[in-house]
Design a protein around this motif. Sequence first.
Motif, PDB file in Angstrom:
ATOM      1  N   SER A   1       0.822  -1.212   0.000  1.00 46.77           N
ATOM      2  CA  SER A   1       0.000   0.000   0.000  1.00 46.77           C
ATOM      3  C   SER A   1       0.856   1.262   0.000  1.00 46.77           C
ATOM      4  CB  SER A   1      -0.920   0.009   1.219  1.00 46.77           C
ATOM      5  OG  SER A   1      -0.156  -0.034   2.418  1.00 46.77           O
ATOM      6  N   GLN A   2       2.185   1.105  -0.051  1.00 54.41           N
ATOM      7  CA  GLN A   2       3.074   2.252   0.065  1.00 54.41           C
ATOM      8  C   GLN A   2       3.710   2.657  -1.263  1.00 54.41           C
ATOM      9  OE1 GLN A   2       5.841   1.685   3.309  1.00 54.41           O
ATOM     10  NE2 GLN A   2       4.323   0.646   4.546  1.00 54.41           N
ATOM     11  N   ILE A   3       3.223   2.118  -2.360  1.00 52.01           N
ATOM     12  CA  ILE A   3       3.808   2.425  -3.657  1.00 52.01           C
ATOM     13  C   ILE A   3       3.151   3.658  -4.279  1.00 52.01           C
ATOM     14  CG2 ILE A   3       4.446   0.035  -4.105  1.00 52.01           C
ATOM     15  CD1 ILE A   3       1.956  -0.225  -5.848  1.00 52.01           C
TER      16      ILE A   3
ATOM     17  N   VAL B   1      -7.024 -14.236 -13.447  1.00 54.77           N
ATOM     18  CA  VAL B   1      -6.560 -15.130 -12.386  1.00 54.77           C
ATOM     19  C   VAL B   1      -5.603 -14.309 -11.536  1.00 54.77           C
ATOM     20  CG1 VAL B   1      -5.307 -17.235 -11.805  1.00 54.77           C
ATOM     21  CG2 VAL B   1      -6.747 -17.168 -13.861  1.00 54.77           C
ATOM     22  N   SER B   2      -5.881 -14.199 -10.240  1.00 55.87           N
ATOM     23  CA  SER B   2      -5.037 -13.361  -9.380  1.00 55.87           C
ATOM     24  C   SER B   2      -4.705 -14.074  -8.081  1.00 55.87           C
ATOM     25  CB  SER B   2      -5.731 -12.025  -9.065  1.00 55.87           C
ATOM     26  OG  SER B   2      -6.666 -12.189  -8.012  1.00 55.87           O
ATOM     27  N   GLY B   3      -3.843 -13.429  -7.288  1.00 51.76           N
ATOM     28  CA  GLY B   3      -3.458 -13.984  -6.000  1.00 51.76           C
ATOM     29  C   GLY B   3      -4.505 -13.839  -4.925  1.00 51.76           C
ATOM     30  N   GLY B   4      -5.676 -13.306  -5.267  1.00 56.75           N
ATOM     31  CA  GLY B   4      -6.798 -13.291  -4.348  1.00 56.75           C
ATOM     32  C   GLY B   4      -6.769 -12.217  -3.285  1.00 56.75           C
ATOM     33  N   GLY B   5      -5.886 -11.218  -3.450  1.00 56.75           N
ATOM     34  CA  GLY B   5      -5.824 -10.136  -2.482  1.00 56.75           C
ATOM     35  C   GLY B   5      -6.723  -8.973  -2.872  1.00 56.75           C
ATOM     36  N   ALA B   6      -7.126  -8.182  -1.872  1.00 56.61           N
ATOM     37  CA  ALA B   6      -8.040  -7.069  -2.123  1.00 56.61           C
ATOM     38  C   ALA B   6      -7.376  -5.714  -1.974  1.00 56.61           C
ATOM     39  CB  ALA B   6      -9.232  -7.159  -1.172  1.00 56.61           C
ATOM     40  N   VAL B   7      -6.063  -5.691  -1.750  1.00 59.48           N
ATOM     41  CA  VAL B   7      -5.382  -4.425  -1.501  1.00 59.48           C
ATOM     42  C   VAL B   7      -4.449  -4.060  -2.643  1.00 59.48           C
ATOM     43  CG1 VAL B   7      -5.497  -4.700   0.992  1.00 59.48           C
ATOM     44  CG2 VAL B   7      -3.510  -5.576  -0.235  1.00 59.48           C
ATOM     45  N   SER B   8      -4.081  -2.785  -2.698  1.00 54.79           N
ATOM     46  CA  SER B   8      -3.104  -2.253  -3.641  1.00 54.79           C
ATOM     47  C   SER B   8      -3.424  -2.670  -5.080  1.00 54.79           C
ATOM     48  CB  SER B   8      -1.692  -2.697  -3.223  1.00 54.79           C
ATOM     49  OG  SER B   8      -0.700  -2.037  -3.985  1.00 54.79           O
ATOM     50  N   CYS B   9      -2.389  -3.008  -5.839  1.00 52.29           N
ATOM     51  CA  CYS B   9      -2.559  -3.330  -7.255  1.00 52.29           C
ATOM     52  C   CYS B   9      -3.395  -4.585  -7.456  1.00 52.29           C
ATOM     53  CB  CYS B   9      -1.191  -3.507  -7.922  1.00 52.29           C
ATOM     54  SG  CYS B   9      -0.200  -2.008  -7.973  1.00 52.29           S
ATOM     55  N   MET B  10      -3.204  -5.560  -6.570  1.00 46.36           N
ATOM     56  CA  MET B  10      -3.937  -6.809  -6.704  1.00 46.36           C
ATOM     57  C   MET B  10      -5.442  -6.571  -6.605  1.00 46.36           C
ATOM     58  SD  MET B  10      -3.258 -10.442  -4.730  1.00 46.36           S
ATOM     59  CE  MET B  10      -1.479 -10.238  -4.864  1.00 46.36           C
ATOM     60  N   GLY B  11      -5.835  -5.734  -5.657  1.00 47.24           N
ATOM     61  CA  GLY B  11      -7.251  -5.415  -5.529  1.00 47.24           C
ATOM     62  C   GLY B  11      -7.756  -4.565  -6.671  1.00 47.24           C
TER      63      GLY B  11
ATOM     64  N   THR C   1       6.948   2.313 -16.474  1.00 47.11           N
ATOM     65  CA  THR C   1       7.703   3.289 -15.687  1.00 47.11           C
ATOM     66  C   THR C   1       9.134   2.854 -15.397  1.00 47.11           C
ATOM     67  OG1 THR C   1       6.826   2.338 -13.641  1.00 47.11           O
ATOM     68  CG2 THR C   1       5.623   4.205 -14.601  1.00 47.11           C
ATOM     69  N   GLY C   2       9.551   1.700 -15.904  1.00 48.17           N
ATOM     70  CA  GLY C   2      10.938   1.277 -15.758  1.00 48.17           C
ATOM     71  C   GLY C   2      11.312   0.699 -14.406  1.00 48.17           C
ATOM     72  N   VAL C   3      10.340   0.205 -13.650  1.00 45.26           N
ATOM     73  CA  VAL C   3      10.627  -0.385 -12.342  1.00 45.26           C
ATOM     74  C   VAL C   3      11.573  -1.581 -12.477  1.00 45.26           C
ATOM     75  CG1 VAL C   3       9.605  -1.646 -10.399  1.00 45.26           C
ATOM     76  CG2 VAL C   3       8.503   0.420 -11.276  1.00 45.26           C
ATOM     77  N   PHE C   4      11.387  -2.351 -13.546  1.00 43.99           N
ATOM     78  CA  PHE C   4      12.199  -3.550 -13.753  1.00 43.99           C
ATOM     79  C   PHE C   4      13.352  -3.310 -14.727  1.00 43.99           C
ATOM     80  CE2 PHE C   4       8.285  -6.295 -12.632  1.00 43.99           C
ATOM     81  CZ  PHE C   4       8.679  -6.349 -11.294  1.00 43.99           C
ATOM     82  N   MET C   5      13.731  -2.062 -14.921  1.00 46.76           N
ATOM     83  CA  MET C   5      14.816  -1.739 -15.849  1.00 46.76           C
ATOM     84  C   MET C   5      16.108  -2.464 -15.469  1.00 46.76           C
ATOM     85  SD  MET C   5      16.427   2.028 -16.699  1.00 46.76           S
ATOM     86  CE  MET C   5      14.755   2.698 -16.731  1.00 46.76           C
ATOM     87  N   GLN C   6      16.407  -2.491 -14.166  1.00 51.68           N
ATOM     88  CA  GLN C   6      17.634  -3.143 -13.731  1.00 51.68           C
ATOM     89  C   GLN C   6      17.559  -4.660 -13.879  1.00 51.68           C
ATOM     90  OE1 GLN C   6      17.764  -1.207  -9.839  1.00 51.68           O
ATOM     91  NE2 GLN C   6      19.641  -0.165 -10.449  1.00 51.68           N
ATOM     92  N   LEU C   7      16.370  -5.225 -13.727  1.00 51.67           N
ATOM     93  CA  LEU C   7      16.197  -6.661 -13.975  1.00 51.67           C
ATOM     94  C   LEU C   7      16.495  -6.977 -15.437  1.00 51.67           C
ATOM     95  CD1 LEU C   7      15.239  -9.546 -13.289  1.00 51.67           C
ATOM     96  CD2 LEU C   7      12.896  -8.766 -13.801  1.00 51.67           C
ATOM     97  N   ARG C   8      15.960  -6.145 -16.324  1.00 54.54           N
ATOM     98  CA  ARG C   8      16.195  -6.376 -17.751  1.00 54.54           C
ATOM     99  C   ARG C   8      17.685  -6.252 -18.074  1.00 54.54           C
ATOM    100  NH1 ARG C   8      12.528  -3.614 -22.547  1.00 54.54           N
ATOM    101  NH2 ARG C   8      13.049  -5.154 -24.168  1.00 54.54           N
ATOM    102  N   ALA C   9      18.345  -5.259 -17.478  1.00 62.35           N
ATOM    103  CA  ALA C   9      19.777  -5.082 -17.713  1.00 62.35           C
ATOM    104  C   ALA C   9      20.564  -6.253 -17.130  1.00 62.35           C
ATOM    105  CB  ALA C   9      20.239  -3.773 -17.088  1.00 62.35           C
TER     106      ALA C   9
END
Length: 200
Positions: A11-13, A36-46, A135-143
Amino acid sequence: MNVCVYCASSSQIDPVHVELAAETGAAIARRGHTLVSGGGAVSCMGAVARAARTGGARTIGIIPAALDALEVTDTDSDELIVTATMRERKGLMDDRADAFLALPGGLGTLEELLEIWVARVLGLHVKPVVILDPTGVFMQLRALVDSLVAGGFVRPAARDTVRWASGVEEAFDLLEAGVAARGPAGTVPTPTVDEIVEGE
């Protein structure tokens, strides 16, 4: 198709990521798919689940009992499955999905993404895997993966089994094309020895 979405439950993103999840859920409904989701109701999942249902899509939530007890469960899911363990949860999510979409997220999202990515490399499934990261959050993963390819740890073909998208519509175009390109239901290619070794 059934689209499994991996995403954040924090919830802090930045709210921009929650908005992206809502756009993703709306696109699932608009294109006639099931979530199909992880069944959560908060943040992005919700957000992705609520937006999908608002648009008329069916939602399947799969959550382990330990998290259900924390009262973060998406009880409005059209189908809610409570599992005994996290491993059982992930296995059911894999089985119920025809395609996988990863949104920006934390360690849980990374774990799910890398596990399904390796399974695809090893030929354990032939379902498309797409990373939506405007937004490039995973930019470093890709690199990092590119550097592993450069160092000989990962083959280019293994890296390229996952597709990257910068927009919601592009992501769903890639998912739908990947599903359309699959062989007969249940057809899984036999991996080579090199593919098995590189996936470990």
